[in-house]
Design an enzyme around this catalytic site. Structure first.
Site, PDB file in Angstrom:
ATOM      1  CE  LYS A 195      -3.336  -2.584   2.770  1.00  7.38           C
ATOM      2  NZ  LYS A 195      -2.737  -3.299   3.900  1.00  7.38           N
ATOM      3  CG  HIS A 228      -2.369   2.229   4.176  1.00 10.20           C
ATOM      4  ND1 HIS A 228      -1.217   1.664   4.652  1.00 10.20           N
ATOM      5  CD2 HIS A 228      -3.362   1.726   4.940  1.00 10.20           C
ATOM      6  CE1 HIS A 228      -1.512   0.853   5.652  1.00 10.20           C
ATOM      7  NE2 HIS A 228      -2.812   0.878   5.852  1.00 10.20           N
TER       8      HIS A 228
HETATM    9  N1  LIG Z   1      -6.019  -0.924   5.085  1.00  6.20           N
HETATM   10  C1  LIG Z   1      -6.017  -0.590   6.351  1.00  6.20           C
HETATM   11  O1  LIG Z   1      -6.138   0.592   6.713  1.00  6.20           O
HETATM   12  C2  LIG Z   1      -5.879  -1.656   7.384  1.00  6.20           C
HETATM   13  C3  LIG Z   1      -6.080  -1.360   8.749  1.00  6.20           C
HETATM   14  C4  LIG Z   1      -5.940  -2.390   9.678  1.00  6.20           C
HETATM   15  C5  LIG Z   1      -5.605  -3.676   9.251  1.00  6.20           C
HETATM   16  N2  LIG Z   1      -5.379  -3.935   7.921  1.00  6.20           N
HETATM   17  C6  LIG Z   1      -5.030  -5.306   7.423  1.00  6.20           C
HETATM   18  O2  LIG Z   1      -5.982  -6.217   7.921  1.00  6.20           O
HETATM   19  C7  LIG Z   1      -5.314  -7.256   8.656  1.00  6.20           C
HETATM   20  C8  LIG Z   1      -6.189  -7.805   9.756  1.00  6.20           C
HETATM   21  O3  LIG Z   1      -6.617  -6.809  10.651  1.00  6.20           O
HETATM   22  P1  LIG Z   1      -6.137  -6.754  12.169  1.00  6.20           P
HETATM   23  O4  LIG Z   1      -4.788  -7.323  12.286  1.00  6.20           O
HETATM   24  O5  LIG Z   1      -6.359  -5.352  12.620  1.00  6.20           O
HETATM   25  O6  LIG Z   1      -7.224  -7.609  12.974  1.00  6.20           O
HETATM   26  P2  LIG Z   1      -7.820  -9.094  12.977  1.00  6.20           P
HETATM   27  O7  LIG Z   1      -7.279  -9.896  11.862  1.00  6.20           O
HETATM   28  O8  LIG Z   1      -9.303  -8.927  13.099  1.00  6.20           O
HETATM   29  O9  LIG Z   1      -7.307  -9.664  14.376  1.00  6.20           O
HETATM   30  C9  LIG Z   1      -5.958  -9.976  14.605  1.00  6.20           C
HETATM   31  C10 LIG Z   1      -5.823 -10.412  16.059  1.00  6.20           C
HETATM   32  O10 LIG Z   1      -6.609 -11.587  16.303  1.00  6.20           O
HETATM   33  C11 LIG Z   1      -5.785 -12.643  16.806  1.00  6.20           C
HETATM   34  N3  LIG Z   1      -6.301 -13.872  16.181  1.00  6.20           N
HETATM   35  C12 LIG Z   1      -6.181 -14.223  14.882  1.00  6.20           C
HETATM   36  N4  LIG Z   1      -6.837 -15.369  14.634  1.00  6.20           N
HETATM   37  C13 LIG Z   1      -7.392 -15.765  15.810  1.00  6.20           C
HETATM   38  C14 LIG Z   1      -8.189 -16.860  16.192  1.00  6.20           C
HETATM   39  N5  LIG Z   1      -8.549 -17.790  15.289  1.00  6.20           N
HETATM   40  N6  LIG Z   1      -8.591 -16.950  17.487  1.00  6.20           N
HETATM   41  C15 LIG Z   1      -8.228 -16.002  18.395  1.00  6.20           C
HETATM   42  N7  LIG Z   1      -7.461 -14.921  18.093  1.00  6.20           N
HETATM   43  C16 LIG Z   1      -7.049 -14.806  16.806  1.00  6.20           C
HETATM   44  C17 LIG Z   1      -4.382 -12.295  16.393  1.00  6.20           C
HETATM   45  O11 LIG Z   1      -3.437 -12.787  17.310  1.00  6.20           O
HETATM   46  P3  LIG Z   1      -2.302 -13.894  16.894  1.00  6.20           P
HETATM   47  O12 LIG Z   1      -1.460 -13.251  15.833  1.00  6.20           O
HETATM   48  O13 LIG Z   1      -1.582 -14.112  18.170  1.00  6.20           O
HETATM   49  O14 LIG Z   1      -3.049 -15.095  16.386  1.00  6.20           O
HETATM   50  C18 LIG Z   1      -4.415 -10.765  16.451  1.00  6.20           C
HETATM   51  O15 LIG Z   1      -4.231 -10.314  17.790  1.00  6.20           O
HETATM   52  C19 LIG Z   1      -4.030  -6.557   9.144  1.00  6.20           C
HETATM   53  O16 LIG Z   1      -3.058  -7.463   9.586  1.00  6.20           O
HETATM   54  C20 LIG Z   1      -3.657  -5.785   7.908  1.00  6.20           C
HETATM   55  O17 LIG Z   1      -3.059  -6.640   6.958  1.00  6.20           O
HETATM   56  C21 LIG Z   1      -5.534  -2.943   6.990  1.00  6.20           C
END
Ligand SMILES: NC(=O)c1ccc[n+]([C@@H]2O[C@H](COP(=O)([O-])OP(=O)(O)OC[C@H]3O[C@@H](n4cnc5c(N)ncnc54)[C@H](OP(=O)(O)O)[C@@H]3O)[C@@H](O)[C@H]2O)c1
Length: 278
Positions: free
Chosen positions: A76, A109
């Site tokens: 991004k 982004h």
């Molecule tokens: N474009 C944007 O502005 C933007 C903004 C935010 C995020 N993103 C993208 O979206 C992705 C995902 O969003 P996010 O990281 O904010 O949140 P998410 O995927 O909703 O949640 C991630 C969290 O959940 C935990 N987790 C994952 N799978 C699990 C499961 N099966 N059971 C219990 N806990 C679990 C992970 O810990 P562990 O790693 O310890 O499993 C981590 O703490 C980001 O990594 C990024 O690539 C984009």
């Protein structure tokens, strides 16, 4: 491409229905987690210049053992590089850090409306796509107003809009605009960052009914909405769990019950009309 079902974007690119988030996957541990994600079946990897992990993603692509052409790598454009020339330079930097000649998906982004240069950035991305350096161009966190501006001022509609989306914030109005314009939705924070959402009654009930976990129910809900979830996990067990969502289907009443959890963004300040990232 692995056996994951896919969509075809408005520019013809085939894209898996689930991808791996990589925010906070950094350094050697991050590299190992990205490799384990790919080896668990993920073929769509979501990175960003701002995550500071493009080198780790590129190294994982080279060392994971899966052919490059089977992987779709997203990065991004950071907010400090809006503008035509700035975008050209920022893309070169990202491609170099990734070690890739061609980036599969390049997304703006955040729109950063006070800067008001996302259309210039978009023009540069169109040129990079036409030169063959990017396969597909899209955006993140764009409101309908910003999407219409891109269409009206450049005639090129993004292939993707990646936005905050989970059962607390289902983005129905925005998804209707995506359907009208032919844009595929991607969901960030798809499992609500694994907070209290996982314990909500309709989600727990569906998990019990289908013999799956809460996270799997929520990710399946995204797939049935037609949005591509990008769950992040650094743990191989949870990566596999989150990928294993194609063997059951939620009923209409389960979808409705999960939809009733609507209450808004995880954090109110993430409104793209006012929140800016650089
Ligand atoms: N474009 C944007 O502005 C933007 C903004 C935010 C995020 N993103 C993208 O979206 C992705 C995902 O969003 P996010 O990281 O904010 O949140 P998410 O995927 O909703 O949640 C991630 C969290 O959940 C935990 N987790 C994952 N799978 C699990 C499961 N099966 N059971 C219990 N806990 C679990 C992970 O810990 P562990 O790693 O310890 O499993 C981590 O703490 C980001 O990594 C990024 O690539 C984009």
């Amino acid at each position: 491409m692995s056996q994951v079902p896919h969509y075809v974007l408005n520019d013809g690119l085939k894209i898996p229905q689930v991808g791996l988030g990589t925010y906070k996957l950094l350094g050697d541990d991050g590299f190992s987690s990205i490799v384990s994600g790919i080896q668990s079946g993920y073929r769509l990897i979501d990175s960003a210049h701002r995550y500071d992990n493009e080198e780790e993603v590129g190294r994982a692509v080279r060392e994971c053992g899966v052919p490059r052409e089977d992987l779709l790598i997203t990065t991004k454009l950071a907010g400090d590089a809006h503008g035509f020339d700035e975008t050209m330079m920022a893309f070169d930097t990202s491609a170099r850090l990734l070690g890739l000649d061609v980036v599969d998906l390049y997304l703006i982004h955040w729109p950063n409306p006070s800067v008001n240069r996302f259309v210039d950035a978009w023009q540069a991305m169109i040129e990079l796509r036409d030169e063959g350096r990017i396969r597909s161009i899209g955006v993140c966190n764009f409101t309908p107003e910003f999407l219409y501006r891109l269409r009206d001022e450049t005639s090129v509609v993004p292939s993707i809009n990646q936005v905050e989306l989970h059962p607390y914030f289902a983005q129905a109005e925005l998804r209707a605009v995506h359907a009208e314009l032919g844009i595929r939705t991607q969901s960030w924070s798809p499992i609500g960052r694994a907070g209290e959402l996982l314990s909500e009654a309709p989600i727990v009930a569906a998990a019990e009914a289908h013999g799956v976990t809460s996270s799997q129910v929520i990710l399946r809900w995204h797939i049935q909405l037609g949005s591509i979830p990008l769950p992040k996990s650094g743990d191989v067990g949870r990566q596999r769990e989150n990928f294993d969502v194609f063997g059951f289907e939620l009923s209409e009443s389960e979808m409705t019950a999960i939809g009733s959890l609507e209450r808004g963004r995880l954090r109110a300040e993430f409104d793209p009309n006012t929140h800016e990232e650089y």
